[in-house]
Design an enzyme around this catalytic site. Sequence first.
Site, PDB file in Angstrom:
ATOM      1  NE  ARG A 149      -1.442   2.599   2.727  1.00 44.66           N
ATOM      2  CZ  ARG A 149      -0.950   3.773   3.117  1.00 44.66           C
ATOM      3  NH1 ARG A 149      -0.884   4.791   2.278  1.00 44.66           N
ATOM      4  NH2 ARG A 149      -0.488   3.925   4.347  1.00 44.66           N
ATOM      5  CG  ASP A 150       2.902   4.369   3.150  1.00 43.22           C
ATOM      6  OD1 ASP A 150       2.812   5.264   2.299  1.00 43.22           O
ATOM      7  OD2 ASP A 150       3.102   4.602   4.349  1.00 43.22           O
ATOM      8  CG  HIS A 163       3.034   4.841   9.624  1.00 45.67           C
ATOM      9  ND1 HIS A 163       2.645   3.827   8.783  1.00 45.67           N
ATOM     10  CD2 HIS A 163       3.515   5.821   8.820  1.00 45.67           C
ATOM     11  CE1 HIS A 163       2.875   4.182   7.530  1.00 45.67           C
ATOM     12  NE2 HIS A 163       3.402   5.389   7.521  1.00 45.67           N
ATOM     13  CG  HIS A 168       7.472   8.081   6.756  1.00 39.78           C
ATOM     14  ND1 HIS A 168       7.217   8.344   5.437  1.00 39.78           N
ATOM     15  CD2 HIS A 168       6.445   7.308   7.184  1.00 39.78           C
ATOM     16  CE1 HIS A 168       6.074   7.767   5.083  1.00 39.78           C
ATOM     17  NE2 HIS A 168       5.576   7.143   6.125  1.00 39.78           N
ATOM     18  CB  CYS A 171       9.883  11.741   1.218  1.00 35.99           C
ATOM     19  SG  CYS A 171       9.373  13.248   2.029  1.00 35.99           S
ATOM     20  CG  ASN A 178       6.543   3.794   4.713  1.00 34.72           C
ATOM     21  OD1 ASN A 178       5.690   3.948   5.565  1.00 34.72           O
ATOM     22  ND2 ASN A 178       6.320   4.053   3.426  1.00 34.72           N
TER      23      ASN A 178
END
Lengths: 328, 328
Positions: B22-23, B214, B216, B247, B256
């Site tokens: 997903r991310d 979560h 980064h 990013c 991430n």
Amino acid sequence: MNISLFASPLPQAVRVNEVVTRDGFQSEDRFVPTTDKVAMIDRLSNLGLHKIEVTSFVSPKAIPNLSDAAEVMQQITRNPAVTYVALIPNEKGAARAVESQVDEVNLVMSLSEDHNLSNMRMTCAESLAQFERIVQQLSGTGIRINGSLATSFGCPFAGLQPQQKALDMVARYLDSGIETITIADTTGMAGPKQVFELCHDLRQRYPSVDFTLHLHNTRGMGLANVMAGLAAGIDQYDASLGGLGGCPYAPGATGNICTEDLVQMIETLAVDTHVDLNGLVELSRTLPALVGHETPGQVSKAGLCDETRPLSANLQALKEAKLSPHPI
Amino acid sequence: MNISLFASPLPQAVRVNEVVTRDGFQSEDRFVPTTDKVAMIDRLSNLGLHKIEVTSFVSPKAIPNLSDAAEVMQQITRNPAVTYVALIPNEKGAARAVESQVDEVNLVMSLSEDHNLSNMRMTCAESLAQFERIVQQLSGTGIRINGSLATSFGCPFAGLQPQQKALDMVARYLDSGIETITIADTTGMAGPKQVFELCHDLRQRYPSVDFTLHLHNTRGMGLANVMAGLAAGIDQYDASLGGLGGCPYAPGATGNICTEDLVQMIETLAVDTHVDLNGLVELSRTLPALVGHETPGQVSKAGLCDETRPLSANLQALKEAKLSPHPI
């Protein structure tokens, strides 16, 4: 907030040593012109760094990119507040360091016999005997002597290293006349627990010895390991501008922790570094043009933690329409 | 060793949630074929991960790379030990999530009004009202509801966020019927002190709520911030295989934190993840071929901390010659 992340109070201030022109440039394919090296060191000299490891008095055949070591040392403008360091591999290097009037030499040996053979072509016993001769050689010159213990936590040939072995070798270093000691995770194999435990024991045994941590980010744990070092009371860190300095045996993996990323993190902890972070970032952004590739550092790409940018005009209009108390 | 790095005991085990499909994939230029997504999730399903955020039920126009959300959900082979999650931006997404029988939906809002407008085109008040409608909509379906609070620590438009604002918003989330909460440092602006302080306060106020961090790695502090989260007792972390997920506003900066780098670090702390680290590394090494570029993760390039390689034949001969008790 009464409770703290760390079990012990952090150092009030941290000293940052820059190694980019030695550890960074030595592994670059492209020769960085002497004038560019000198210009970089002169800019670094005004950013609040504690030491600058300028170069290495090593064979030009072994490391062509540092073949101009004497010229660089001669041409830089020294700031009396900065300690200018040269790495030396042997007595010949020590003699050149004396000629160049460095403030400090950095002697290196690996804790792992295999890595020392690979890196220096000497056994650890041979390295230690050489250290004693160099200490004699430099006696009376006023040049300070730092000893780096490479692969202090792990060796790419021999694996993770027992803590007792590192403690014993630090004792040998001090016996041989070395004054200050750098504990190096040369190939980035340590985790935070291992870093904390060795550093904590060293601080307890030798409260008056000045220790530096030299960490690599090879497995992404560089700044997490700085946290561990800080927790153990270590207040001096090596780092390389832009994170320059690759990992020769692992293509694509990063090397040294990045100076501006280190300083940014320490600042978020409300610990002083006395380093000009904006100046570092600006200088780091000149590196890709010098070396011909991107650098691994993050802050130079992303900007500082508290840097913001304006909303686009469209979003600003949307915001006003949605949030105005009296929408038109 | 009686003294510890951390002031409080660490969690005994950590749960790791994978967000790469997903991310990670959502920001890739190249469409990752549905069969490759399914194959990757099926392999991830057997590696000991706690949750897998499979996809997002979002407009295919907004995120073309996730236009096959329903097909992916339908074609994967589910492991009953894994929670399969889909991110949903609105009620339409919630309806699609019900059709696809996801185990959990992830609702997202930003703590910063500016970022919420930019990301969701809604005010925070509009997002919260929508959350309440979605909670109603999903009532009785058995689908669990997680709420992510984006930009919990800092916003690229509005800057660092006060802790009280995050605490207040978590209270609003819980009031609206959200069961578990993810605290997100969406653009990697937090330092370890800020992460520790918010997480510590949340754990104290809501000891029975299940929180996830979560993080980064945008400014290189990702794993240092995990250390801070662990110190505060947070035992659940999102991460992306290979560190995939850029990013968007900072070219070259990473997104991430990387799953295999996270798991490697946690293992060095002697904390269990129950994740197959070798399996993760092997799978991560397939990513560059899928997405057409290198990934930011380090362990997949450098190997595990305890991985060693043999000395070359030359060095082995040198070693024997120098260290043999009876050199020939």
